[in-house]
Design a protein around this motif. Structure first.
Motif, PDB file in Angstrom:
ATOM      1  N   TRP A  49     -65.396  18.804  44.828  1.00 37.12           N
ATOM      2  CA  TRP A  49     -64.815  19.931  45.550  1.00 37.12           C
ATOM      3  C   TRP A  49     -63.695  20.535  44.703  1.00 37.12           C
ATOM      4  CZ3 TRP A  49     -66.552  21.435  50.429  1.00 37.12           C
ATOM      5  CH2 TRP A  49     -67.441  20.563  51.049  1.00 37.12           C
ATOM      6  N   GLU A  50     -63.544  21.849  44.795  1.00 36.58           N
ATOM      7  CA  GLU A  50     -62.533  22.538  43.987  1.00 36.58           C
ATOM      8  C   GLU A  50     -61.611  23.360  44.875  1.00 36.58           C
ATOM      9  OE1 GLU A  50     -60.813  25.986  42.111  1.00 36.58           O
ATOM     10  OE2 GLU A  50     -62.614  26.162  43.328  1.00 36.58           O
ATOM     11  N   ARG A  51     -60.333  23.316  44.500  1.00 41.53           N
ATOM     12  CA  ARG A  51     -59.315  24.134  45.167  1.00 41.53           C
ATOM     13  C   ARG A  51     -58.314  24.570  44.105  1.00 41.53           C
ATOM     14  NH1 ARG A  51     -54.260  23.599  48.338  1.00 41.53           N
ATOM     15  NH2 ARG A  51     -54.422  25.103  50.056  1.00 41.53           N
ATOM     16  N   HIS A  52     -58.144  25.855  43.923  1.00 39.19           N
ATOM     17  CA  HIS A  52     -57.215  26.418  42.936  1.00 39.19           C
ATOM     18  C   HIS A  52     -57.432  25.824  41.542  1.00 39.19           C
ATOM     19  CE1 HIS A  52     -55.267  28.372  46.266  1.00 39.19           C
ATOM     20  NE2 HIS A  52     -54.908  27.235  46.806  1.00 39.19           N
ATOM     21  N   GLY A  53     -58.694  25.640  41.147  1.00 38.45           N
ATOM     22  CA  GLY A  53     -59.013  25.157  39.808  1.00 38.45           C
ATOM     23  C   GLY A  53     -58.894  23.655  39.622  1.00 38.45           C
ATOM     24  N   LYS A  54     -58.516  22.930  40.664  1.00 34.38           N
ATOM     25  CA  LYS A  54     -58.370  21.466  40.600  1.00 34.38           C
ATOM     26  C   LYS A  54     -59.450  20.824  41.464  1.00 34.38           C
ATOM     27  CE  LYS A  54     -54.464  22.056  38.387  1.00 34.38           C
ATOM     28  NZ  LYS A  54     -54.244  21.680  37.020  1.00 34.38           N
ATOM     29  N   THR A  55     -59.970  19.691  41.006  1.00 30.94           N
ATOM     30  CA  THR A  55     -61.098  19.089  41.715  1.00 30.94           C
ATOM     31  C   THR A  55     -60.778  17.706  42.291  1.00 30.94           C
ATOM     32  OG1 THR A  55     -61.967  18.110  39.681  1.00 30.94           O
ATOM     33  CG2 THR A  55     -62.807  20.285  40.295  1.00 30.94           C
ATOM     34  N   ILE A  56     -61.538  17.363  43.327  1.00 24.80           N
ATOM     35  CA  ILE A  56     -61.546  16.010  43.866  1.00 24.80           C
ATOM     36  C   ILE A  56     -62.999  15.545  43.871  1.00 24.80           C
ATOM     37  CG2 ILE A  56     -59.503  16.280  45.320  1.00 24.80           C
ATOM     38  CD1 ILE A  56     -61.423  16.453  47.757  1.00 24.80           C
ATOM     39  N   LEU A  57     -63.174  14.244  43.834  1.00 27.26           N
ATOM     40  CA  LEU A  57     -64.491  13.641  43.911  1.00 27.26           C
ATOM     41  C   LEU A  57     -64.575  12.890  45.228  1.00 27.26           C
ATOM     42  CD1 LEU A  57     -66.965  13.452  42.072  1.00 27.26           C
ATOM     43  CD2 LEU A  57     -66.063  11.293  41.233  1.00 27.26           C
ATOM     44  N   LEU A  58     -65.554  13.225  46.039  1.00 30.41           N
ATOM     45  CA  LEU A  58     -65.749  12.582  47.336  1.00 30.41           C
ATOM     46  C   LEU A  58     -67.058  11.804  47.304  1.00 30.41           C
ATOM     47  CD1 LEU A  58     -65.130  12.057  50.336  1.00 30.41           C
ATOM     48  CD2 LEU A  58     -66.249  14.257  50.850  1.00 30.41           C
ATOM     49  N   THR A  59     -66.960  10.492  47.462  1.00 31.48           N
ATOM     50  CA  THR A  59     -68.133   9.624  47.491  1.00 31.48           C
ATOM     51  C   THR A  59     -68.299   9.110  48.910  1.00 31.48           C
ATOM     52  OG1 THR A  59     -67.683   8.955  45.209  1.00 31.48           O
ATOM     53  CG2 THR A  59     -69.182   7.558  46.484  1.00 31.48           C
ATOM     54  N   GLU A  60     -69.497   9.289  49.464  1.00 29.12           N
ATOM     55  CA  GLU A  60     -69.778   8.861  50.831  1.00 29.12           C
ATOM     56  C   GLU A  60     -70.949   7.886  50.820  1.00 29.12           C
ATOM     57  OE1 GLU A  60     -68.739  12.943  53.200  1.00 29.12           O
ATOM     58  OE2 GLU A  60     -70.322  12.976  51.678  1.00 29.12           O
ATOM     59  N   VAL A  61     -70.737   6.729  51.457  1.00 31.69           N
ATOM     60  CA  VAL A  61     -71.776   5.703  51.544  1.00 31.69           C
ATOM     61  C   VAL A  61     -72.247   5.637  52.989  1.00 31.69           C
ATOM     62  CG1 VAL A  61     -72.351   3.276  51.179  1.00 31.69           C
ATOM     63  CG2 VAL A  61     -70.660   4.390  49.694  1.00 31.69           C
ATOM     64  N   PHE A  62     -73.544   5.767  53.169  1.00 28.57           N
ATOM     65  CA  PHE A  62     -74.145   5.742  54.497  1.00 28.57           C
ATOM     66  C   PHE A  62     -74.467   4.293  54.850  1.00 28.57           C
ATOM     67  CE2 PHE A  62     -74.481   9.853  52.729  1.00 28.57           C
ATOM     68  CZ  PHE A  62     -74.373  10.735  53.792  1.00 28.57           C
ATOM     69  N   LEU A  63     -73.688   3.741  55.755  1.00 24.21           N
ATOM     70  CA  LEU A  63     -73.799   2.332  56.111  1.00 24.21           C
ATOM     71  C   LEU A  63     -74.973   2.111  57.074  1.00 24.21           C
ATOM     72  CD1 LEU A  63     -69.988   1.664  56.513  1.00 24.21           C
ATOM     73  CD2 LEU A  63     -71.424   1.173  54.531  1.00 24.21           C
TER      74      LEU A  63
END
Length: 160
Positions: free
Chosen positions: A139-153
């Motif tokens: 995901w990006e906001r103002h040129g900076k990114t985050i990484l979101l990892t989701e595990v389906f249990l």
């Protein structure tokens, strides 16, 4: 570990994996009960320049989804400072409501024994199944990114 552009899962698993909206909101809609428990929030143990937030999304007190958000500490004090105030709220409260945020990518893979993520979840006693689906979004906001990892249990697909 091979990331896929589309999951090979079928039926309800495919539907959940490819959900474009908030998983938390979908859980609320389908199971009428959602709670977010923060497991860990702080400096990443494996990379001291990163900030990590790990949560467990539960329904009827059963773990459904494990989510890990990772970004650099400098971005936390900048574009993503809004993460600091989430508390027990879902990250979706930011991702799907802020027009400055966009998803850059969405990939899928199977998490199996021997995988570091699998080992981590097993140590927390959240899994008892050999294979789990994982999706990862940038995901990006103002040129900076985050990484979101989701595990389906396993509980998620057993409840539906």
């Amino acid at each position: 570990m091979i990331w896929l552009k589309s999951p090979t899962a079928k039926g309800k698993e495919f539907s959940w994996l490819t959900e474009q909206g908030s998983l938390t909101e979908r859980l609320q809609k389908e199971l009428n009960d959602v709670k977010v428990d923060v497991i860990y929030e702080g400096v990443a143990l494996e990379n001291r320049t990163d900030y990590v937030r790990e949560v467990l999304i539960k329904s009827h007190n059963e773990p459904m989804i494990f989510a890990k958000t990772q970004l650099t500490i400098s971005d936390l004090g900048d574009a993503w400072i809004c993460l600091k105030t989430l508390g027990q709220q879902s990250l979706a409260n930011i991702l799907f409501k802020d027009p400055d945020i966009s998803r850059l990518s969405l990939l899928y893979r199977i998490c199996e024994p021997g995988d570091i993520l699998y080992t981590h979840l097993k140590s927390l006693e959240y899994i008892d199944k050999e294979i789990l689906w994982v999706r990862q979004a940038e995901w990006e906001r103002h040129g900076k990114t985050i990484l979101l990892t989701e595990v389906f249990l396993p509980n998620l697909f057993n409840q539906l």
